[in-house]
Design a protein around this motif. Structure first.
Motif, PDB file in Angstrom:
ATOM      1  N   GLU A  78       0.838  -1.204  -0.333  1.00 63.21           N
ATOM      2  CA  GLU A  78      -0.040   0.054   0.039  1.00 63.21           C
ATOM      3  C   GLU A  78       0.865   1.420  -0.158  1.00 63.21           C
ATOM      4  O   GLU A  78       0.550   2.119  -0.738  1.00 63.21           O
ATOM      5  CB  GLU A  78      -0.989   0.123   1.388  1.00 63.21           C
ATOM      6  N   THR A  79       1.980   1.000   0.697  1.00 64.22           N
ATOM      7  CA  THR A  79       2.798   2.523   0.601  1.00 64.22           C
ATOM      8  C   THR A  79       3.605   2.544  -0.629  1.00 64.22           C
ATOM      9  O   THR A  79       3.564   3.933  -1.024  1.00 64.22           O
ATOM     10  CB  THR A  79       3.982   2.145   1.762  1.00 64.22           C
ATOM     11  N   VAL A  80       3.779   1.610  -1.271  1.00 60.08           N
ATOM     12  CA  VAL A  80       4.379   1.653  -2.891  1.00 60.08           C
ATOM     13  C   VAL A  80       3.306   2.304  -3.694  1.00 60.08           C
ATOM     14  O   VAL A  80       3.348   3.191  -4.570  1.00 60.08           O
ATOM     15  CB  VAL A  80       5.014   0.369  -3.322  1.00 60.08           C
ATOM     16  N   ARG A  81       1.928   1.715  -3.445  1.00 59.10           N
ATOM     17  CA  ARG A  81       0.993   2.453  -4.360  1.00 59.10           C
ATOM     18  C   ARG A  81       0.755   3.772  -4.229  1.00 59.10           C
ATOM     19  O   ARG A  81       0.757   4.522  -5.203  1.00 59.10           O
ATOM     20  CB  ARG A  81      -0.462   1.531  -4.138  1.00 59.10           C
ATOM     21  N   ASN A  85       2.006   6.527  -6.838  1.00 59.10           N
ATOM     22  CA  ASN A  85       0.365   7.022  -7.426  1.00 59.10           C
ATOM     23  C   ASN A  85       0.260   6.124  -8.327  1.00 59.10           C
ATOM     24  O   ASN A  85      -0.249   6.447  -9.553  1.00 59.10           O
ATOM     25  CB  ASN A  85       0.474   8.380  -7.823  1.00 59.10           C
ATOM     26  N   ILE A  86       0.346   4.759  -8.214  1.00 61.70           N
ATOM     27  CA  ILE A  86       0.258   3.911  -9.262  1.00 61.70           C
ATOM     28  C   ILE A  86      -1.053   2.812  -8.965  1.00 61.70           C
ATOM     29  O   ILE A  86      -1.167   2.413  -7.826  1.00 61.70           O
ATOM     30  CB  ILE A  86       1.327   2.945  -9.778  1.00 61.70           C
ATOM     31  N   ASP A  87      -1.421   2.118  -9.920  1.00 64.20           N
ATOM     32  CA  ASP A  87      -2.516   0.946  -9.743  1.00 64.20           C
ATOM     33  C   ASP A  87      -1.372  -0.214  -9.500  1.00 64.20           C
ATOM     34  O   ASP A  87      -0.409  -0.487 -10.422  1.00 64.20           O
ATOM     35  CB  ASP A  87      -3.326   0.731 -10.708  1.00 64.20           C
ATOM     36  N   ILE A  88      -1.649  -1.180  -8.497  1.00 60.34           N
ATOM     37  CA  ILE A  88      -0.893  -2.287  -8.523  1.00 60.34           C
ATOM     38  C   ILE A  88      -2.171  -3.448  -8.505  1.00 60.34           C
ATOM     39  O   ILE A  88      -2.886  -3.670  -7.681  1.00 60.34           O
ATOM     40  CB  ILE A  88      -0.308  -2.645  -7.074  1.00 60.34           C
ATOM     41  N   GLU A  89      -1.920  -4.311  -9.699  1.00 61.79           N
ATOM     42  CA  GLU A  89      -2.770  -5.397 -10.005  1.00 61.79           C
ATOM     43  C   GLU A  89      -2.679  -6.378  -9.140  1.00 61.79           C
ATOM     44  O   GLU A  89      -1.396  -7.321  -9.145  1.00 61.79           O
ATOM     45  CB  GLU A  89      -2.403  -5.718 -11.608  1.00 61.79           C
TER      46      GLU A  89
END
Length: 244
Positions: A78-81, A85-89
């Motif tokens: 969640e921190t990386v997302r 500011n990216i979608d993580i599938e």
């Protein structure tokens, strides 16, 4: 954009880019036609995401949720997302297969009969399903990660494990020639997020039951499936690394 490489071209690209920088190899991958995505789970993969964010090219990221990850790992995803500011599938295992395994063998069968069955259900099958929708994927594999399985990783390769009938999947390993020190020097220099478990002695981080911290001077893969043979520690995501 460049066309999806043929097998002959893949070998030529592997030779041409063998000594190129990770950023140049990553740019090669992101310039490929078709659907390409970064496989994200650990420190190396965040380095790739950070590099991709600086290339100014669109990119996709996917991650496997096995249902057995550390709480810190979920927080890290969640921190990386949010940071980029990216979608993580997020890819999940088939619930029926997980339920059958747990019903028949309990929650910790891997301690008795090896990790391959559980990893096959929770990791390999979801990955295979995801890769059927892609033409190429980008990994954070390094040659020095596992002495018995990853020491010959090329920077570009035809994925012989997950290619489908009539469809050649290309696998890019931009960090193949980097060391763990290179990865962490980049993380510190660029001040990018990392899993807080690294501060507790965890180096290679997988599912919670199968991962533990390592002692000073232990190899990073010794913290994965520590009850098994030391030099062939793969879950099946990178099965082609293992030489028969």
């Amino acid at each position: 954009m460049t066309a999806i490489p043929t097998i002959d071209l893949v070998d030529a690209l592997a030779s041409e880019y063998a000594n190129q920088s990770p950023s140049e190899i990553l740019a090669l991958a992101l310039n490929q036609e078709g659907e390409i995505a970064i496989s994200f789970s650990g420190a190396e993969d965040v380095v790739l995401i950070d590099m991709a964010s600086h290339l100014g090219k669109p990119f996709r990221v996917f991650s496997l949720d096995t249902g057995r990850l550390h709480p810190e790992t979920y927080q890290f995803i969640e921190t990386v997302r949010k940071h980029y500011n990216i979608d993580i599938e997020i890819c999940f295992p088939e619930s029926e297969a997980v339920q059958t395994l747990v019903k028949n063998k309990g929650l910790f069968s891997f301690f008795a009969d090896g990790h391959q069955e559980c990893c096959g259900i929770r990791k390999v099958q979801p990955l295979r399903k995801k890769l059927t929708t892609l033409d190429g994927w980008i990994t954070g594999q390094r040659k020095d990660q596992s002495p018995g399985t990853r020491h010959e990783i090329p920077v570009v390769q035809a994925d012989t494990s997950f290619s489908g009938e009539g469809k050649q999947l290309i696998k890019y390993n931009p960090l193949a020639n980097w060391s763990s020190a290179d990865v962490w020097n980049y993380i510190r220099m660029m001040e990018i997020p990392y899993n807080p478990l690294h501060e507790k002695g965890f180096i290679s981080i997988g599912c919670e039951p199968c991962t533990r911290a390592v002692l000073p001077n232990q190899h990073e893969r010794e913290g994965r499936w520590w009850w098994e043979e030391a030099t062939h520690k793969e879950c099946g995501l990178h099965a082609a690394n293992i030489k028969k």
